[in-house]
Design an enzyme around this catalytic site. Structure first.
Site, PDB file in Angstrom:
ATOM      1  N   LYS A   3      40.024  41.821  41.841  1.00 17.90           N
ATOM      2  CA  LYS A   3      38.826  41.285  41.206  1.00 17.90           C
ATOM      3  C   LYS A   3      38.809  39.785  41.494  1.00 17.90           C
ATOM      4  O   LYS A   3      39.517  39.002  40.860  1.00 17.90           O
ATOM      5  CB  LYS A   3      38.810  41.558  39.701  1.00 17.90           C
ATOM      6  CG  LYS A   3      37.494  41.153  39.077  1.00 17.90           C
ATOM      7  CD  LYS A   3      37.301  41.769  37.720  1.00 17.90           C
ATOM      8  CE  LYS A   3      35.892  41.584  37.206  1.00 17.90           C
ATOM      9  NZ  LYS A   3      35.397  40.213  37.245  1.00 17.90           N
ATOM     10  N   CYS A  43      21.515  19.989   7.617  1.00 14.94           N
ATOM     11  CA  CYS A  43      20.298  19.853   6.812  1.00 14.94           C
ATOM     12  C   CYS A  43      20.562  19.856   5.314  1.00 14.94           C
ATOM     13  O   CYS A  43      19.642  19.657   4.523  1.00 14.94           O
ATOM     14  CB  CYS A  43      19.290  20.942   7.176  1.00 14.94           C
ATOM     15  SG  CYS A  43      19.765  22.569   6.554  1.00 14.94           S
ATOM     16  N   GLU A  99      40.640  47.499  44.368  1.00 12.21           N
ATOM     17  CA  GLU A  99      40.370  46.198  44.981  1.00 12.21           C
ATOM     18  C   GLU A  99      40.851  45.089  44.059  1.00 12.21           C
ATOM     19  O   GLU A  99      41.077  45.319  42.878  1.00 12.21           O
ATOM     20  CB  GLU A  99      38.847  46.033  45.184  1.00 12.21           C
ATOM     21  CG  GLU A  99      38.243  47.069  46.111  1.00 12.21           C
ATOM     22  CD  GLU A  99      36.719  47.044  46.088  1.00 12.21           C
ATOM     23  OE1 GLU A  99      36.119  46.278  45.324  1.00 12.21           O
ATOM     24  OE2 GLU A  99      36.132  47.826  46.850  1.00 12.21           O
TER      25      GLU A  99
HETATM   26  S1  IVH Z   1      32.019  45.635  42.027  1.00 10.24           S
HETATM   27  C1  IVH Z   1      28.734  47.970  40.318  1.00 10.24           C
HETATM   28  N1  IVH Z   1      34.243  44.673  43.019  1.00 10.24           N
HETATM   29  O1  IVH Z   1      33.038  41.025  39.103  1.00 10.24           O
HETATM   30  C2  IVH Z   1      29.838  46.999  40.278  1.00 10.24           C
HETATM   31  N2  IVH Z   1      32.967  43.265  41.590  1.00 10.24           N
HETATM   32  O2  IVH Z   1      32.336  42.171  36.510  1.00 10.24           O
HETATM   33  C3  IVH Z   1      29.570  45.768  41.036  1.00 10.24           C
HETATM   34  N3  IVH Z   1      33.911  41.044  41.299  1.00 10.24           N
HETATM   35  O3  IVH Z   1      29.577  40.563  39.399  1.00 10.24           O
HETATM   36  C4  IVH Z   1      30.723  44.869  41.170  1.00 10.24           C
HETATM   37  N4  IVH Z   1      35.647  41.315  42.603  1.00 10.24           N
HETATM   38  O4  IVH Z   1      31.110  39.103  40.848  1.00 10.24           O
HETATM   39  C5  IVH Z   1      33.189  44.436  42.233  1.00 10.24           C
HETATM   40  N5  IVH Z   1      36.210  43.959  44.015  1.00 10.24           N
HETATM   41  C6  IVH Z   1      35.151  43.723  43.230  1.00 10.24           C
HETATM   42  C7  IVH Z   1      34.964  42.476  42.592  1.00 10.24           C
HETATM   43  C8  IVH Z   1      33.853  42.300  41.768  1.00 10.24           C
HETATM   44  C9  IVH Z   1      34.994  40.464  41.821  1.00 10.24           C
HETATM   45  C10 IVH Z   1      32.975  40.393  40.354  1.00 10.24           C
HETATM   46  C11 IVH Z   1      31.544  40.437  40.782  1.00 10.24           C
HETATM   47  C12 IVH Z   1      30.799  41.150  39.692  1.00 10.24           C
HETATM   48  C13 IVH Z   1      31.751  41.065  38.545  1.00 10.24           C
HETATM   49  C14 IVH Z   1      31.606  42.298  37.680  1.00 10.24           C
END
Ligand code: IVH
Length: 717
Positions: A151, A461, A149
């Site tokens: 990010k 300080c 996916e």
């Molecule tokens: S999975 C158990 N998938 O990245 C894992 N997170 O570093 C849960 N994020 O808090 C997250 N795209 O805000 C996942 N395709 C994606 C994502 C994604 C962005 C963000 C999300 C998460 C953070 C984790």
């Protein structure tokens, strides 16, 4: 309401089914009455939303969409009995809030481990493959199937649907507890208020709320014209828009949403009442990709265009390279890609480490870099006295924001890099991390720049600055005598993950400490509204709000209070685990190292640090003063289903993923006991492979027998 994506819908002029909604020649009189027409309109509007946000295929112009909405509004006004909370006209309507409520996540919201180099991705694939082969889930010559996916660079949201209706939306917060942003989330057209089809009784959808770059630019232009806040990047704009107390403001912000996961699921057709977890047979699909498709079927936006299944490390790196090429042309910011083991049964075997899954990793894009002038080096004094040199820079745009300060880490680092004031330097910024100075551009150095010398006395300080042999960091030796350390200690304690005292910001803490009014954390609780109102930048109302916030902070959870004390090496998770284990501040105050070592993830360094902190008379004094000010911590909530107080466990045989030590730590942390022999008093025997006589004894005595999964379920993991 004009759609948030105003402008971007243009081009798709064909209204669904060829029917035009223009004019108010009320079609309902001919075709089944107003109730029918209202239902048709809602379906048609929802259909446009799904086509646009789920399938990325606009099917109507703005004007036509607005006409449908107006017709629906008019009908609902004329027939109030037809109005329902899931009508698209009801996206805005909630009154502004005074503050956000907090929501405890039914299933924690985790984060992801990071990889930057191809080698790290290969290592991830090797670990996954080895574990799955060991568990008999992967043939020796087969490659692991991954779901890849984007990010997305926005913020994580949990959407809770009950009986198909959106009942709650919450931010990630600390992963355990987030903020209730339901009223704001309801205004996003990308998010269905009611799911289509036959969703389960409870369905939590997780994904990212974000803003497209073009929408962000337009928003900033509009903000500038109105003399309002300019956002630094689309992510901050999305977060700021969602954290608005007035949903009418959020409604006018062009926010989008893509789902990438799920939380609690209950009542899937054929399932018992138990919450479904990855790998449970009760989930309706057996792969991550299948689950997302299933979610999309309910009208939830999923990034179908870019999600893809690949095989092995080569497939992952190929996906990364392709997305890297697409990145500049994407309408939104991404900061990497995410790889997830596709098979849910395999995810379950891989499990979790700390707060991230072992079955997924984020492969981040390299940080951005830019050159600028180093105007000066100042030193900052942190909460524990750590002296951090900070670079003052000529403003430079890098990684999506204008940077004027960057960290130089420590003295050794400055010497190693040989950075000098007056140099042209390279600044690097990745994602949300603090910008750093990479090094000087030596070809551009003018002669005679003197090397940097660390001050020998604290600039705040005047105490000596000391550097221990084995530490890279220099520290001010002033302790809480140093105003800078006191200020940082207070700001840390007031932070959202600690006592969460809203309104106690830097400027206020500066004044309170500089005037000598506040000397310790406990003094904060004696603040009165009148004296606060007399301070700079404070009005009567904000003074009263702060006093109210302080009052609320008199009953923090024990874990938050422990974290607030600012003990070195004690982060929020350690604080929470320690609080859960001991149950009261007194018990922690008196715990010796041996007792502390029983807490999961507490090793000798942390145990020693807690011990030393409470051995200091002045720290015990602060605790006593807090008590005197009426601070009464409340018990830390147990993780779901984890009250094992007084129950005795016997472990036997080999478990698939946990060692005996792992299991013991978890049982003790949840209040249980572990014994070596089975008796009638044994509550559970946890039996792994090749369990022998203890298992037989348990069967004989009728003691409950669990496997590793059963134990985890009992622990709420
Ligand atoms: S999975 C158990 N998938 O990245 C894992 N997170 O570093 C849960 N994020 O808090 C997250 N795209 O805000 C996942 N395709 C994606 C994502 C994604 C962005 C963000 C999300 C998460 C953070 C984790």
């Amino acid at each position: 309401m004009s759609p948030p994506a105003a402008g971007s819908l243009q081009g798709g002029r064909s209204s669904l089914g060829g029917r035009q909604a223009e004019g108010t020649a009320w079609g309902h009189t001919a075709s089944g009455g107003p109730a029918q027409r209202v239902a048709d309109l809602r379906r048609e509007i929802d259909e446009h939303n799904v086509r646009y946000y789920v399938h990325d295929e606009p099917s109507v112009s703005d004007a036509d969409y607005d006409a449908l909405m107006r017709e629906l509004q008019a009908l609902e006004a004329e027939h109030p009995e037809l109005l329902t909370s899931d009508s698209p006209t009801q996206r805005v309507g909630a009154a502004p809030l005074v503050e956000f409520g907090s929501v405890r996540h039914a299933v924690p919201m985790l984060s992801l481990g990071n990889a930057f180099e191809p080698g790290e991705v290969e290592a991830f694939d090797r670990r996954v493959s080895d574990t799955l082969r060991g568990a008999g889930l992967l043939d020796s010559d087969a490659r692991v199937a991954y779901f890849c996916e984007l990010k997305l660079d926005g913020l994580a949201i949990n959407l809770r649907y009950e009986n198909g209706e959106l009942v709650q939306a919450a931010t990630r917060g600390d992963g355990q507890e987030g903020e209730d942003v339901t009223a704001n989330i309801r205004t996003l057209r990308a998010i269905p208020l009611r799911l289509r089809g036959a969703p389960p009784r409870v369905l939590e959808v997780r994904g990212e709320v974000l803003m497209n770059r073009a929408d962000f630019e337009r928003l900033n232009q509009a903000q500038a014209t109105r003399g309002e806040k300019i956002f630094v990047n689309p992510r901050n704009a999305a977060a700021g828009s969602l954290r608005q107390l007035d949903p009418r403001i959020t409604a006018n912000r062009p926010l989008r949403f893509f789902a990438y996961g799920w939380g609690e699921i209950r009542g899937v057709p054929g399932d018992a009442a138990a919450p479904a977890q990855a790998g449970d047979a009760s989930l309706p699909r057996d792969t991550h990709g299948g689950m997302l498709q299933w979610l999309a079927g309910f009208g939830v936006p999923v990034n179908v265009k870019h999600n893809r299944q690949v095989l092995g490390a080569a497939g992952l790196l190929d996906f990364y390279a392709q997305v890297g090429g697409l990145r500049p042309g994407l309408p939104y910011d991404i900061d990497g890609v995410v790889y997830k083991v596709d098979a849910l049964a395999a995810q379950k075997v891989l499990g979790f480490v700390a707060r991230a899954p072992r079955f997924a990793v984020a492969h981040k894009f390299p940080a951005e870099e830019a050159a600028t002038q180093l105007l000066g080096i100042e030193v900052q004094v942190g909460r524990t006295g750590a002296i951090t040199p900070v670079a003052r820079l000529a403003p430079v745009f890098v990684g999506g924001v204008t940077v004027t300060n960057a960290t130089l880490h420590n003295e050794d680092e400055i010497r190693r890099k040989d950075v000098r004031v007056g140099d042209t330097v390279i600044v690097r910024r990745a994602g949300d991390v603090i910008p750093e100075v990479v090094g000087p551009v030596l070809e551009k150095r003018v002669d005679d720049l003197p090397p940097f010398a660390m001050p020998t006395a604290c600039p705040v300080c005047g105490s000596a600055i000391e550097k221990l042999e084995d530490e890279a960091i220099a520290r001010c030796t002033g302790g809480l005598f140093c105003a800078a350390q006191r200020k940082q200690t207070l700001l840390h304690a007031a932070g959202r993950k600690a006592l969460d005292i809203e309104g106690l910001g830097e400027k206020l803490v500066d004044q309170l400490v500089d005037t000598g009014r506040i000397k310790s954390l406990a003094d904060l609780y004696s603040l009165q509204a009148e004296e606060l109102a007399a301070l700079d930048r404070m009005g009567q109302k904000s003074a009263e709000n702060l006093v109210r916030a302080l009052d609320q902070a008199r009953t923090p959870t024990l874990g938050r209070l422990l974290f607030a004390l600012g003990i070195r090496h004690v982060g929020e998770t350690t604080a929470r685990d320690t609080a859960r284990h001991f149950g009261s501040l007194e018990a922690i105050l008196d715990a010796d190292e041996e007792a502390l070592l029983v807490v999961p993830d507490v090793g000798p360094v942390v145990a020693g640090s807690i011990r030393r902190f409470f051995a200091e008379p002045h720290n015990r004094e602060v605790v006593a003063q807090l008590r005197a000010q009426g601070v009464e911590p409340v018990a830390e909530a147990e993780p779901q289903g984890a009250s094992l107080t007084g129950k005795t466990f016997v472990l036997t045989g080999t478990m698939p993923t946990w060692s005996r030590d792992d299991a013991t730590r978890h049982i003790l942390a949840a209040g249980g006991k572990v014994s070596g022999s089975v008796s009638k008093k044994t509550a559970y025997v946890v039996a792994g492979e090749e369990a022998g006589s203890k298992l037989a004894k348990a069967q004989e005595l009728g003691v409950a027998i669990l496997d590793e999964d059963g134990l985890k379920a009992l622990l709420g993991l």
